[in-house]
Scaffold this motif. Structure first.
Motif, short mmCIF file in Angstrom:
data_model
loop_
_atom_site.label_atom_id
_atom_site.label_comp_id
_atom_site.label_asym_id
_atom_site.label_seq_id
_atom_site.Cartn_x
_atom_site.Cartn_y
_atom_site.Cartn_z
N SER A 192 -22.88 -0.14 41.97
CA SER A 192 -22.63 0.29 40.72
C SER A 192 -22.20 -0.82 39.71
N GLY A 193 -22.28 -0.73 38.40
CA GLY A 193 -22.05 -1.98 37.63
C GLY A 193 -20.80 -1.86 37.16
N CYS A 194 -20.18 -3.05 36.83
CA CYS A 194 -18.63 -2.92 36.33
C CYS A 194 -18.72 -2.94 34.87
N HIS B 164 -23.04 8.53 36.12
CA HIS B 164 -23.26 8.49 37.79
C HIS B 164 -24.84 8.12 38.10
N PRO B 165 -25.01 7.08 38.79
CA PRO B 165 -26.48 6.90 39.08
C PRO B 165 -27.18 7.87 39.97
N PHE C 2 -26.13 5.83 30.27
CA PHE C 2 -25.90 7.32 30.51
C PHE C 2 -26.67 7.78 31.96
N ASN C 3 -27.61 7.08 32.36
CA ASN C 3 -28.32 7.48 33.30
C ASN C 3 -28.92 8.87 33.26
N SER D 74 -20.25 13.46 35.67
CA SER D 74 -20.47 12.52 34.47
C SER D 74 -20.68 13.51 33.12
N TRP D 75 -21.14 14.66 33.22
CA TRP D 75 -21.18 15.64 32.23
C TRP D 75 -19.79 16.05 31.99
N HIS D 76 -19.20 16.41 32.88
CA HIS D 76 -17.48 16.87 32.79
C HIS D 76 -16.79 15.66 32.26
#
Length: 248
Positions: free
Chosen positions: A22-24, A65-66, A95-96, A74-76
Motif C-alpha cells: 500500500s502507498g505511503c 483500505h484497498p 478512497f478505494n 475505512s468507513w469507521h
C-alpha cells in the motif's frame, strides 16, 4: 520524502511509511502556511490550518483500505474523522471506494453492497462531494486489453461550512504516465477567475442553438446544487467563450 521535499523546495514534511504494497502518505508545506499535524495513521493524516493565528479549518488526507474485506474499517475511520471537531472539514485522497455504478467501467460491476455502504457513510457525515473536473476516472489497469478497467477512486468531500468558506475551490484531475492513478489537485482559489468573468452576457438567439442549450445544461447539472457561486462562474465563463465563437 526528504529528497522530494528538498527537490521541490518545501520547508516541512510529515510522512507515514507504507505497509506492505500500500502507498505511503505525506504532507509537505512551506513556512508561510500556518498548520499543524493533529493525528495520523497508516490511512490518514489530519492537518489543522490557521489564519492570523486562529484555528480555521480541518483537512484529512485519506487513503482507504484497498482490500474489500476491510472497507468497514475505512468507513469507521471516516466517521471518526467527521466527529473530531466542528471546524470546516475537507477530506480527500484515494478512497478505494465508489458512490455509483457508473463510476466504474469494465467487465465486472462494483458490488452494490459496497456502493451502498460508502454512500451511507458520506450521508451520515453530512458531506458533499467536490466537483471533479478533467475526466471521469482516476485509476485504471490493463489499458488497451479486453480486461481494461477504469474507476473513480480519487476524490474529495467537504462539509457545507468548508464549501461556504472556499466557494471558488477547483478540484481537477492531472495526468501522469508513470502511475495507474491520475493525480488530483485541489486549488482553494481559481487563479484564472477575474472580475470580467462575472459580466454575464446573454443573447436570446443562442437558445436556437441545440449545442448551446445542451452544454449549458451539462455544466449546470455536473456541479452540486449546494455550490451556487461555482455554478454561476462556470456558466458565465462558458457564455463568454460562446460569445467569442458566435461573433467570430
Amino acid at each position: 520524502m526528504e529528497e522530494f521535499r528538498v527537490k521541490f523546495d518545501f520547508d516541512h514534511c510529515f510522512s507515514v511509511d507504507r505497509v506492505g504494497r500500500s502507498g505511503c502518505l505525506a504532507v509537505l508545506w512551506k513556512n508561510f502556511i500556518q498548520c499543524q499535524i493533529s493525528r495520523y495513521s497508516h490511512h490518514h493524516i489530519d492537518v489543522i490550518f490557521s489564519e492570523n493565528n486562529n484555528v480555521s479549518w480541518h483537512l484529512s488526507c485519506y487513503y482507504g483500505h484497498p482490500e474489500r474485506t476491510k472497507r468497514r474499517e475505512s468507513w469507521h475511520l471516516i466517521r471518526n474523522l467527521a466527529n473530531i471537531s466542528p471546524l470546516p472539514w475537507c477530506i480527500w485522497g484515494d478512497f478505494n471506494d465508489m458512490m455509483h455504478a457508473s463510476e466504474k467501467k469494465g467487465k465486472h460491476s462494483h458490488p452494490q453492497s459496497l456502493l451502498d455502504g460508502f454512500h451511507n457513510v458520506i450521508e451520515e457525515c453530512s458531506l458533499s462531494e467536490l466537483n471533479l473536473s478533467g475526466g471521469k476516472f482516476t485509476w485504471e489497469k490493463s489499458r488497451g486489453s479486453s480486461n481494461w478497467v477504469r474507476e473513480k477512486l480519487d476524490r474529495g468531500y467537504a462539509t457545507m461550512s468548508w464549501c461556504n468558506k472556499f466557494l471558488m475551490y477547483n478540484l481537477k484531475i492531472l495526468h501522469a504516465s508513470v502511475s495507474d492513478h491520475e493525480p488530483i489537485m485541489l486549488e482553494l482559489c481559481k487563479p484564472d477567475i477575474s472580475l470580467k468573468v462575472f459580466r454575464l452576457c446573454f443573447e436570446k438567439i443562442w437558445l436556437k442553438e441545440p449545442k448551446f442549450v445542451k452544454d449549458i445544461s451539462t455544466i449546470w447539472n455536473t456541479i452540486p446544487v449546494s455550490h451556487l457561486l461555482p455554478k454561476l462562474i462556470e456558466v458565465s465563463s462558458f457564455m463568454a467563450r460562446w460569445r467569442k465563437v458566435f461573433l467570430s
